[in-house]
Write a protein that holds these residues in place. Structure first.
Motif, PDB file in Angstrom:
ATOM      1  N   ALA A   1       0.830  -1.209   0.000  1.00 55.47           N
ATOM      2  CA  ALA A   1       0.000   0.000   0.000  1.00 55.47           C
ATOM      3  C   ALA A   1       0.863   1.257   0.000  1.00 55.47           C
ATOM      4  O   ALA A   1       0.593   2.209  -0.735  1.00 55.47           O
ATOM      5  N   ILE A   2       1.902   1.270   0.800  1.00 54.53           N
ATOM      6  CA  ILE A   2       2.819   2.412   0.834  1.00 54.53           C
ATOM      7  C   ILE A   2       3.494   2.567  -0.520  1.00 54.53           C
ATOM      8  O   ILE A   2       3.592   3.673  -1.060  1.00 54.53           O
ATOM      9  N   ALA A   3       3.951   1.452  -1.082  1.00 47.99           N
ATOM     10  CA  ALA A   3       4.631   1.488  -2.381  1.00 47.99           C
ATOM     11  C   ALA A   3       3.709   1.997  -3.483  1.00 47.99           C
ATOM     12  O   ALA A   3       4.138   2.765  -4.352  1.00 47.99           O
ATOM     13  N   ALA A   4       2.458   1.587  -3.450  1.00 55.15           N
ATOM     14  CA  ALA A   4       1.495   2.051  -4.459  1.00 55.15           C
ATOM     15  C   ALA A   4       1.313   3.561  -4.361  1.00 55.15           C
ATOM     16  O   ALA A   4       1.269   4.265  -5.380  1.00 55.15           O
ATOM     17  N   TRP A   5       1.215   4.074  -3.136  1.00 59.07           N
ATOM     18  CA  TRP A   5       1.060   5.522  -2.957  1.00 59.07           C
ATOM     19  C   TRP A   5       2.325   6.259  -3.415  1.00 59.07           C
ATOM     20  O   TRP A   5       2.241   7.269  -4.130  1.00 59.07           O
ATOM     21  N   LEU A   6       3.486   5.752  -3.022  1.00 65.03           N
ATOM     22  CA  LEU A   6       4.738   6.402  -3.429  1.00 65.03           C
ATOM     23  C   LEU A   6       4.898   6.410  -4.945  1.00 65.03           C
ATOM     24  O   LEU A   6       5.382   7.385  -5.522  1.00 65.03           O
ATOM     25  N   ALA A   7       4.484   5.335  -5.599  1.00 63.40           N
ATOM     26  CA  ALA A   7       4.603   5.254  -7.055  1.00 63.40           C
ATOM     27  C   ALA A   7       3.775   6.326  -7.759  1.00 63.40           C
ATOM     28  O   ALA A   7       4.099   6.745  -8.868  1.00 63.40           O
ATOM     29  N   GLU A   8       2.737   6.798  -7.108  1.00 66.55           N
ATOM     30  CA  GLU A   8       1.867   7.850  -7.678  1.00 66.55           C
ATOM     31  C   GLU A   8       2.446   9.247  -7.512  1.00 66.55           C
ATOM     32  O   GLU A   8       1.947  10.200  -8.123  1.00 66.55           O
ATOM     33  N   GLN A   9       3.485   9.392  -6.694  1.00 67.90           N
ATOM     34  CA  GLN A   9       4.040  10.712  -6.438  1.00 67.90           C
ATOM     35  C   GLN A   9       4.897  11.171  -7.619  1.00 67.90           C
ATOM     36  O   GLN A   9       5.592  10.373  -8.253  1.00 67.90           O
ATOM     37  N   ASP A  10       4.849  12.434  -7.927  1.00 68.79           N
ATOM     38  CA  ASP A  10       5.588  13.000  -9.057  1.00 68.79           C
ATOM     39  C   ASP A  10       6.975  13.443  -8.597  1.00 68.79           C
ATOM     40  O   ASP A  10       7.086  14.414  -7.833  1.00 68.79           O
ATOM     41  N   PRO A  11       8.013  12.768  -9.068  1.00 74.93           N
ATOM     42  CA  PRO A  11       9.364  13.148  -8.624  1.00 74.93           C
ATOM     43  C   PRO A  11       9.822  14.494  -9.175  1.00 74.93           C
ATOM     44  O   PRO A  11      10.796  15.055  -8.691  1.00 74.93           O
ATOM     45  N   CYS A  12       9.104  15.021 -10.160  1.00 76.66           N
ATOM     46  CA  CYS A  12       9.492  16.295 -10.785  1.00 76.66           C
ATOM     47  C   CYS A  12       8.659  17.481 -10.308  1.00 76.66           C
ATOM     48  O   CYS A  12       8.852  18.602 -10.785  1.00 76.66           O
ATOM     49  N   ALA A  13       7.724  17.231  -9.395  1.00 79.56           N
ATOM     50  CA  ALA A  13       6.850  18.306  -8.917  1.00 79.56           C
ATOM     51  C   ALA A  13       7.670  19.380  -8.202  1.00 79.56           C
ATOM     52  O   ALA A  13       8.593  19.071  -7.457  1.00 79.56           O
ATOM     53  N   LYS A  14       7.334  20.619  -8.446  1.00 84.95           N
ATOM     54  CA  LYS A  14       8.001  21.737  -7.762  1.00 84.95           C
ATOM     55  C   LYS A  14       7.580  21.762  -6.300  1.00 84.95           C
ATOM     56  O   LYS A  14       6.416  21.611  -5.982  1.00 84.95           O
ATOM     57  N   LYS A  15       8.521  21.943  -5.450  1.00 86.54           N
ATOM     58  CA  LYS A  15       8.236  21.991  -4.015  1.00 86.54           C
ATOM     59  C   LYS A  15       8.210  23.412  -3.551  1.00 86.54           C
ATOM     60  O   LYS A  15       8.856  24.276  -3.976  1.00 86.54           O
TER      61      LYS A  15
END
Length: 111
Positions: A97-111
């Motif tokens: 479940a954690i991995a599925a959520w992390l996979a949806e995160q955008d590594p290029c999103a501006k912080k």
């Protein structure tokens, strides 16, 4: 043991299992509850120190395998020794479940 008692026990056990699955299904909540955010950041891509990897946006399979390997002692490089204690009590379902959520995160999103 009578039939009624067996049926009630089965219903109670089933209810508990369904409840655990519902909790495990929310990767974002588990990510916080298992304190992953303290090193990897709120989104998995803003680590609190340069030594911690950015894990958001990786594939679900990769992330889940890495976490399970650390827990099971199959991976012992880098910071995995520090992480081993944190993931010792995490179940396979919670990792997924954690991995599925992390996979949806955008590594290029501006912080």
């Amino acid at each position: 043991m009578n039939f009624k008692a067996v049926c009630l026990g089965a219903i109670a056990a089933g209810t508990l299992m369904i409840g655990n699955v519902a909790v495990a299904a929310d990767g974002a909540e588990l990510y916080k509850a298992k304190v992953c955010h303290t090193c990897h950041g709120e989104d998995g891509n803003t680590p609190t120190a340069p030594i911690y990897p950015k894990v958001g946006g990786q594939t679900k399979e990769y992330i889940s395998t890495q976490m399970k390997d650390i827990r099971d002692g199959k991976r012992a490089n880098g910071m995995s020794a520090v992480m081993k204690a944190t993931v010792a009590a995490v179940t396979d379902e919670e990792f997924d479940a954690i991995a599925a959520w992390l996979a949806e995160q955008d590594p290029c999103a501006k912080k």
